[in-house]
Design a protein around this motif. Structure first.
Motif, mmCIF file in Angstrom:
data_model
loop_
_atom_site.group_PDB
_atom_site.id
_atom_site.type_symbol
_atom_site.label_atom_id
_atom_site.label_comp_id
_atom_site.label_asym_id
_atom_site.label_seq_id
_atom_site.Cartn_x
_atom_site.Cartn_y
_atom_site.Cartn_z
ATOM 1 N N THR A 428 0.839 -1.200 0.000
ATOM 2 C CA THR A 428 0.000 0.000 0.000
ATOM 3 C C THR A 428 0.871 1.246 0.000
ATOM 4 O OG1 THR A 428 -1.863 -1.037 1.111
ATOM 5 C CG2 THR A 428 -1.655 1.324 1.346
ATOM 6 N N LEU A 436 -7.991 12.262 -3.056
ATOM 7 C CA LEU A 436 -9.239 11.777 -2.480
ATOM 8 C C LEU A 436 -10.329 11.958 -3.529
ATOM 9 C CD1 LEU A 436 -9.026 13.383 1.075
ATOM 10 C CD2 LEU A 436 -8.513 11.036 0.462
ATOM 11 N N PHE A 437 -11.298 11.061 -3.487
ATOM 12 C CA PHE A 437 -12.397 11.166 -4.441
ATOM 13 C C PHE A 437 -13.471 12.087 -3.875
ATOM 14 C CE2 PHE A 437 -10.203 7.397 -5.643
ATOM 15 C CZ PHE A 437 -10.321 7.356 -7.019
ATOM 16 N N SER A 438 -14.202 12.749 -4.745
ATOM 17 C CA SER A 438 -15.270 13.593 -4.200
ATOM 18 C C SER A 438 -16.455 12.708 -3.846
ATOM 19 C CB SER A 438 -15.666 14.701 -5.167
ATOM 20 O OG SER A 438 -15.570 14.257 -6.486
ATOM 21 N N ASP A 439 -16.341 12.144 -2.704
ATOM 22 C CA ASP A 439 -17.304 11.169 -2.232
ATOM 23 C C ASP A 439 -17.358 11.340 -0.715
ATOM 24 O OD1 ASP A 439 -18.976 9.020 -2.033
ATOM 25 O OD2 ASP A 439 -17.803 7.745 -3.360
ATOM 26 N N ALA A 446 -12.862 3.599 2.949
ATOM 27 C CA ALA A 446 -13.118 2.223 2.533
ATOM 28 C C ALA A 446 -12.631 1.948 1.115
ATOM 29 C CB ALA A 446 -14.606 1.913 2.636
ATOM 30 N N PHE A 447 -12.055 2.927 0.509
ATOM 31 C CA PHE A 447 -11.571 2.735 -0.855
ATOM 32 C C PHE A 447 -10.543 1.617 -0.922
ATOM 33 C CE2 PHE A 447 -9.232 3.771 -4.730
ATOM 34 C CZ PHE A 447 -10.286 3.984 -5.587
ATOM 35 N N SER A 448 -9.824 1.448 0.170
ATOM 36 C CA SER A 448 -8.793 0.412 0.162
ATOM 37 C C SER A 448 -9.385 -0.975 0.398
ATOM 38 C CB SER A 448 -7.750 0.710 1.233
ATOM 39 O OG SER A 448 -8.377 0.795 2.486
ATOM 40 N N ALA A 450 -13.340 -2.481 0.010
ATOM 41 C CA ALA A 450 -14.759 -2.191 -0.169
ATOM 42 C C ALA A 450 -15.618 -2.904 0.858
ATOM 43 C CB ALA A 450 -15.187 -2.579 -1.574
ATOM 44 N N ARG A 500 -7.034 5.185 5.305
ATOM 45 C CA ARG A 500 -7.284 4.364 4.131
ATOM 46 C C ARG A 500 -6.235 3.263 4.013
ATOM 47 N NH1 ARG A 500 -7.640 7.736 -1.323
ATOM 48 N NH2 ARG A 500 -5.400 7.947 -1.101
ATOM 49 N N ALA A 501 -4.987 3.643 4.228
ATOM 50 C CA ALA A 501 -3.914 2.661 4.134
ATOM 51 C C ALA A 501 -4.012 1.634 5.257
ATOM 52 C CB ALA A 501 -2.567 3.362 4.180
#
Ligand SMILES: Nc1ncnc2c1ncn2[C@@H]1O[C@H](COP(=O)(O)OP(=O)(O)OP(=O)(O)O)[C@@H](O)[C@H]1O
Ligand SMILES: Nc1ncnc2c1ncn2[C@@H]1O[C@H](COP(=O)(O)OP(=O)(O)OP(=O)(O)O)[C@@H](O)[C@H]1O
Ligand SMILES: [Mg+2]
Ligand SMILES: [Mg+2]
Lengths: 594, 695
Positions: A428, A436-439, A446-448, A450, A500-501
């Motif tokens: 990682t 970062l995503f605009s979410d 949780a991107f790392s 799902a 995230r990591a």
């Protein structure tokens, strides 16, 4: 219905050239729709052309016998034709339209998947703005080649055929002449489309230029202003914009004097005169009705003339776009997934054996003959000047690229034998510039992983010392970040990246100089989060912080793509001049204030 | 950096209601048209002539038919043929010329609209530009302008259609029969109803389609920008899945639109055929009564169909005309921007004697009522190096890079340079005097050379090389594929983070400003490179007033004075030792945190942790309150605290070699410049300004 979900094979594997892709793929998606549609179009064309004949017959009847039942029959048949044409048109056009939109949807999806799956070698050399415009606009243009262009062309084809048939029936010479004339017409029209096509393409490119140059200026407006360069930029833009305007003019000039149109006009006039003469010479077999039929049919043909050039241009654009998409999708990726994939436990050393590397498409070696061994569980620091190759080393470890020469060994295996998925699920990276995503915050953490539960997410956030600020937000973990949401500070972004990591629980952790951008207080908190992260795994971090260097089990000192020294802080201080030199510039702890 | 994705104009929220009276918007369109009165007049004449020709030719057909029913000779037929041919050729040539004229006019018009918008935007307040969503600004210049172009085109072609409509009508009434004209007229309301339906449903669906398209596009852009991250976390498949859903949504709207259109089109055709049928019947009956000739029936049938065409054309272009009015409305928003920060009428050049800077009772808020800086009183002496420290969001960047160069005007108090209030000074001369390195390195798409030259167009290549050598950037630039001529693309994605920063440093230094503002200028550099930059700075700019925003102790300590900002207030000011002696905010910061920059790790006690967390919670509450206030006020807050999402990306520190004892490295001297060359550079830097301050 949805072809992409079922098929395994990619477009690029199914077709051997962009032409086949262009002509076959969309039919393949909805063969039944197209078939029904074509029949419908044929019916429509007939029904819309027939009234001209009925009109002629009606007029003949009128002349010969007045308002008879037969006359009413002809008139009413016009209504019947209108009704049938309505139904046939609706069904065929709607089905065809659906097929077109499905093509658009599926191709866009597949295009995205394919290029997204291309390795970084691809993304390095391709401008993401251009890719985006291909995925959105060019796919849409391809769809327009099918609907309306090809649909309308098919319609014109049938109408013309029906017209020729009717004319043939009235007078074979006019029929044959029209046929020849149309061939000539189409040849001219296609020629024309070919001439204007390139201008159109240039126009699209210029528009992209206008858009990107203005985008750039306004994104960097503070820089523009701080150097007082508003007028300079204005001049530059004016030039770009003027180029575009000139091209529009050129295009307009080219499309005036549409010569093919002349062919039809002249033909109509000649046919008119010829039919009149025919009628006068032989009243028996050439009636007034026939004359009106000929004229009505030809006038209708002239109306198509209005559309045909546009349709041909659309078709042309579609073909060109297909070629461009094809080129991008068939990118020859240097990153090859292993044929006999191995699995690695990552329990032993990571070894760089004489690794050299140049970024794809460039010839400059950014890593030269790099060798080192990282024992499992150790804590390694990378140190070096700007552009010395630190980030590159980390990218190689993620297998975002393969070394040009040399081998990276994991547990003795060549990394090239490990599937990229496998590598990336074990390694990682916390990047230098956090993305970062605009979410929502939750989704970003949780991107790392799902599958993470809410508890796991909040635990990761807590460990990364991010929970505090997240929970203080009005929507907590559901807060949306990015353009239409909350803006986070540098420190907060970085802590999210760490959370995230953490959640991905990697075997090897790569940290790229991530703490350089924050104030001390935040940094202290971050360090606490990071310590959590490093615990019990191999970690490699790029850092300029003395305390981190002193703690590291091993420091790799890099310079211009080469490893100049390796050792612990103590060892290097003793024997490496470069390191001593570096160290004197690192901030030192001072003994109280003097 | 982090939200690169948005650069590609993804989702754009557009307003769909005009904010001005339609009359006003139309008036604005008229102004653009008005600039080309002559050309347009010519074009109208051409159109008029060609439509007369195209209406006469059916009359000719009629006469031909009528003649042929009677007895005539070939000569007459030939004559008819030639006249008919002549007329259609005439109309063909006229309309071709007209296309040309219009191509010229419309390309010029587009160009003018674009220039106007650009001009307005490039001089707009930073405030405005930062508050607009990225992508929106560009949309004004690109798609909106195109749409306005379409609208102008529609106005012109509508003119043609109306002409055709009227002339056809006149001819039917005069040449055929009022009854036939009536039938033709009946088809008009039908077409109008159809177009109303189309406008009503179509508009909504089109808005939805656009929105869905924007969402797909935004998502795709973001995914392409974050491709490294999705690869590193193996998330390609999930992202594809997500996109698929959005794609499907777009498809669903498309489907609806398709349904509507494909119901509409055949209906129009059917109406036209039915009209034909009715005219045939009515004409037949009238013919039996001897009122109409066959040719006249025929003429009626042809013209009635032609009659319908303009109506259809007009109604079909109504939706796109509406949307181009919308675009014009948005463009007017831009054109009507009144920049608040402008040169005063009697603005003068900034004086050149005194570089002392005085902030007096400065209070500032980006958004009304949310004070970012409060009552700042700070006087910086000419030639002083002042360090500005404080936590994230304290207002450092605002103070030094937003207010000082007058990107924004302060709400209270004033800022003076020497005796000049910056509000009384020409913006150009003010900004030219201040050199800034912004927190976020920003590069343009141009060669490395041109990027560095950005602030000093007259600088020679050699100057640039020398400077780069001095700061240690020469080496890596030479190593780029084409050295200094390498084109930086997409903000420098092929450069390392440090390299990008180096280039912005060189750019600032080359511009040779009187006053320097370094906002975390060397955060991405290693200590050695940093020291090179620092020495170059000392060599070239010693004795110029300098603001340094930094987190690193060594820099801070070596400043002449330190200004500590906390939550928008200047809490402490003084030299390092003065502040330590004061045992205030700075001393605490120093003892608790700065030691962390040395060898030791900070072990924070439980209380200290909870204190930090407490502080953070309070901070968040404060932010939340601000958000609330912003929402209430004006209701225009889209971003929250910052208009732009990224400025926090690149904090860092400016370390320095001063203070610790130095080893002289055996292999390297600080720069590859000979003493003469160095001197030359120094001379250059001074001469250009024409002012040498002794310090
Ligand atoms: N364009 C803007 N619009 C609205 N608010 C803004 C804008 N720019 C900054 N702010 C807000 O102003 C405050 C001060 O920001 P500023 O960037 O000056 O802080 P800073 O001290 O430089 O922090 P950092 O160390 O993170 O760079 C913050 O609360 C920030 O959110
Ligand atoms: N995508 C790319 N394509 C081509 N060249 C690249 C690319 N990325 C980096 N480089 C080049 O590779 C070299 C090494 O870059 P790298 O990012 O590894 O440096 P770094 O050691 O991380 O530097 P920094 O401390 O500034 O982050 C640099 O010269 C850079 O210009
Ligand atoms: Mg790097
Ligand atoms: Mg700042």
């Amino acid at each position: 219905m949805n072809a992409t979900t079922e098929k395994k094979k990619l477009i690029t594997e199914r077709y051997s050239s962009f032409k086949k892709f262009f002509w076959l793929y969309w039919i393949k998606l909805n063969p039944k729709f197209i078939l029904v549609s074509i029949i419908g179009i044929a019916i429509t064309s007939f029904m819309e052309t027939w009234p001209a004949i009925l009109l002629g017959d009606g007029l003949d009847e009128l002349i010969n016998s007045g308002v008879t039942n037969q006359f009413y029959y002809y008139s009413i048949m016009i209504f019947v034709a209108a009704g049938i044409a309505w139904v046939a048109y609706f069904i065929s056009a709607y089905l065809w339209t659906l097929a077109g939109f499905r093509f658009e949807r599926d191709t866009r999806q597949e295009f995205f998947e394919v290029i997204h799956n291309h390795s970084m070698a691809f993304h390095d050399v391709n401008d993401s703005g251009v890719l985006l415009s291909m995925g959105m606009n060019e796919v849409a243009q391809m769809r327009m080649a099918y609907n309306p262009a090809i649909r309308q062309l098919v319609r014109q084809f049938f109408s013309i055929s029906v017209t020729i048939y009717f004319l043939w029936q009235i007078n074979s010479i006019i029929g044959i002449a029209l046929l020849l004339c149309l061939v000539w017409y189409l040849a001219l029209a296609w020629q024309y489309a070919k001439r204007i096509g390139p201008v159109r393409r240039k126009l699209a490119k210029e528009l992209g230029e206008v858009s990107s140059s203005s985008q750039e200026i306004f994104r960097g407006i503070d820089v523009v202003r701080s150097y007082g360069n508003e007028e300079v930029e204005q001049k530059k833009f004016s030039k770009v914009s003027n180029n575009y305007a000139e091209l529009i003019k050129t295009e307009g000039y080219l499309s005036s004097f549409y010569w093919p149109g002349l062919v039809l006009v002249v033909f109509t006039a000649v046919a008119f005169g010829y039919s009149m003469m025919l009628m006068m010479s032989s009243r028996q077999d050439f009636t007034v009705g026939d004359l009106t039929k000929v004229i009505a049919l030809l006038l209708a043909l002239n109306r198509f003339n209005f559309f045909i050039p546009r349709l041909l241009l659309m078709l042309q654009a579609g073909l060109i776009n297909a070629e461009r998409l094809w080129g991008v999708m068939t990118f020859d990726d240097p990153m090859i997934e292993p044929e006999n994939p191995e699995r690695s436990e990552w329990t032993e050393s990571i070894v760089f054996e004489n690794v050299s590397f140049n970024y794809p498409g460039t010839s400059k070696e950014v890593l030269k003959d790099v060798s080192f061994t990282i024992p499992p569980g150790s804590n390694v620091a990378l140190l070096g000047g700007p552009g010395s190759g630190k980030t590159t080393v980390l990218k190689l470890l993620l297998r975002l690229y393969d070394p040009s020469e040399g081998i990276i060994r994991i547990n003795g295996l060549d990394m090239k034998d490990l599937p990229t998925k496998e590598v990336r699920s074990s390694v990682t990276l916390v990047e230098q510039d956090i993305f970062l995503f605009s979410d929502t915050i939750k989704a970003n953490i949780a991107f790392s992983r799902a599958t993470a539960t809410d508890e796991e997410i909040s635990l990761a956030a807590r460990r990364a010392k991010a929970a505090n600020f997240i929970e203080a937000m009005s929507d907590g973990y559901d807060t949306v970040i990015g353009e239409r949401g909350v803006t986070l500070s540098g420190g907060q972004r970085q802590r999210l990246a760490i959370a995230r990591a953490l959640l991905s629980d990697p075997k090897v952790l790569l940290l790229d100089d991530f703490a350089s951008a924050i104030d001390v207080k935040t940094e202290v908190q971050l360090r606490a989060g990071m310590d959590e992260l490093i615990k019990g795994r191999t970690s490699i971090m790029v850092t300029h912080r003395l305390s981190t260097l002193a703690d590291a089990d091993m420091i790799i000192l890099m310079k211009k793509g080469e490893v100049v020294d390796i050792g612990t802080h103590k060892e290097l201080l003793e024997h490496s001049e470069d390191y001593q030199f570096m160290c004197q510039y690192l901030p030192q702890k001072e003994n109280g204030g003097n | 950096m982090s939200h690169r994705g948005r650069r590609f104009g993804g989702f754009q929220e557009e307003k769909h209601q005009l904010t001005r009276p339609t009359r006003k918007v139309l008036g604005a369109l008229g102004i653009f048209l008005g600039n080309h009165r002559l050309g347009l007049f010519f074009s109208v004449v051409l159109i008029g002539l060609s439509s007369i020709a195209s209406v006469i030719s059916p009359i000719l057909l009629k006469d031909g038919i009528d003649l042929a029913t009677e007895d005539s000779n070939y000569q007459v037929a030939l004559w008819f043929m030639w006249v008919f041919l002549g007329l259609t050729l005439f109309s063909w040539i006229l309309s071709s010329i007209n296309t040309r004229v219009q191509a010229k006019i419309s390309s010029r018009m587009l160009f003018e609209v674009r220039e106007k918008i650009f001009d307005s935007l490039v001089h707009a307040d930073i405030d405005y530009l930062k508050n607009e969503q990225s992508g929106n600004v560009t949309a004004r210049i690109t798609s909106d302008t195109e749409e306005v172009g379409t609208g102008l085109g529609i106005i012109i072609s509508s003119g043609i259609q109306v002409l055709l409509l009227v002339s056809s009508f006149v001819i039917i009434v005069t040449q055929v029969h009022w009854l036939v004209a009536l039938i033709a007229l009946v088809s008009v309301p039908v077409a109008l109803v159809l177009s109303a339906i189309l406008a009503y449903f179509g508009k909504r669906i089109i808005i939805n389609i656009r929105r869905a398209f924007g969402v797909v596009s935004g998502k795709m852009a973001e995914n392409l920008a974050g491709v490294t991250i999705s690869k590193s976390f193996n998330r390609e498949d999930e992202l594809a899945e997500e996109l698929k859903k959005l794609n499907q949504e777009h498809y669903n709207y498309n489907k609806k639109f398709g349904l509507l259109m494909q119901l509409m089109m055949p209906t129009i055709n059917a109406v036209s055929l039915i009209t034909l049928g009715v005219i045939l019947i009515v004409g037949g009956i009238l013919n039996a009564d001897g009122v109409l000739t066959i040719g006249e029936i025929y003429l009626g049938a042809v013209l009635a169909q032609r009659f319908l065409m303009p109506v259809i054309h007009l109604s079909m272009s109504w939706p796109s005309f509406q949307s181009s009015l919308g675009a014009m409305d948005r463009i007017l928003d831009v054109l009507e921007i009144e920049p608040k920060v402008t040169d005063a009428l009697d603005a003068k050049k900034l004086q050149t004697e005194d570089d002392a800077i005085h902030f007096e009772n400065v209070s500032f808020a980006y958004n009304k009522g949310v004070w970012v800086l409060e009552d700042i009183n700070l006087s910086v002496n000419s030639g002083e190096l002042i360090a500005v420290v404080g936590e994230t969001g304290a207002g450092k960047t605002t103070l030094c890079t937003a207010l000082l160069p007058r990107f924004y005007d302060v709400q209270k108090g004033s800022i003076r340079i020497g005796d000049d209030d910056i509000k009384d000074v020409e913006l150009y001369s003010l900004r030219k005097s201040i050199g800034m390195i912004l927190q976020e390195p920003y590069l343009f798409t141009a060669t490395v050379m041109d990027n560095i030259r950005y602030g000093a167009p007259e600088a020679s290549n050699e100057d640039i090389r020398d400077l780069c050598k001095l700061i240690g950037a020469d080496e890596f630039i030479e190593a780029l594929p084409k050295g200094y001529d390498t084109i930086v693309r997409e903000g420098g994605k092929k450069l390392s983070a440090g390299q990008r920063q180096m280039i912005t440093i060189a750019r600032m230094m080359l511009a040779n400003p009187r006053i320097l503002v370094l906002d975390e200028a060397t955060s991405r550099l290693d200590a050695y490179s940093e020291s090179l930059v620092q020495r170059a700075q000392e060599l070239l700019f010693k004795g110029r007033t300098t603001f340094v925003i930094a987190h690193r102790l060594s820099t801070i300590r070596n400043a002449d004075r330190i200004a500590v900002i906390d939550k928008g207030k200047l809490v402490e000011l003084g030299t390092h030792s003065e502040l330590l002696a004061k045992r205030g905010y700075y001393a605490e910061l120093y003892h608790t945190y700065y030691s962390f920059q040395g060898f030791e790790k900070v072990e924070l006690s439980q209380e200290e942790w909870s204190k930090i967390e407490q502080q953070e919670r309070e901070e968040m509450k404060r932010l939340a309150m601000m958000q609330e206030q912003m929402k209430k006020g004006k209701g225009q807050g889209k971003g929250m605290m910052k208009g732009q999402p990224t400025p926090h990306g690149a904090h860092g520190s400016t370390g320095s070699a001063h203070g610790s004892q130095k080893l002289v490295h055996p292999k390297q001297d600080m720069a590859d410049l000979s003493p003469e060359q160095k001197k030359k550079m120094m001379e250059k830097m001074k001469l250009k300004k024409g002012k040498v301050r002794k310090e």
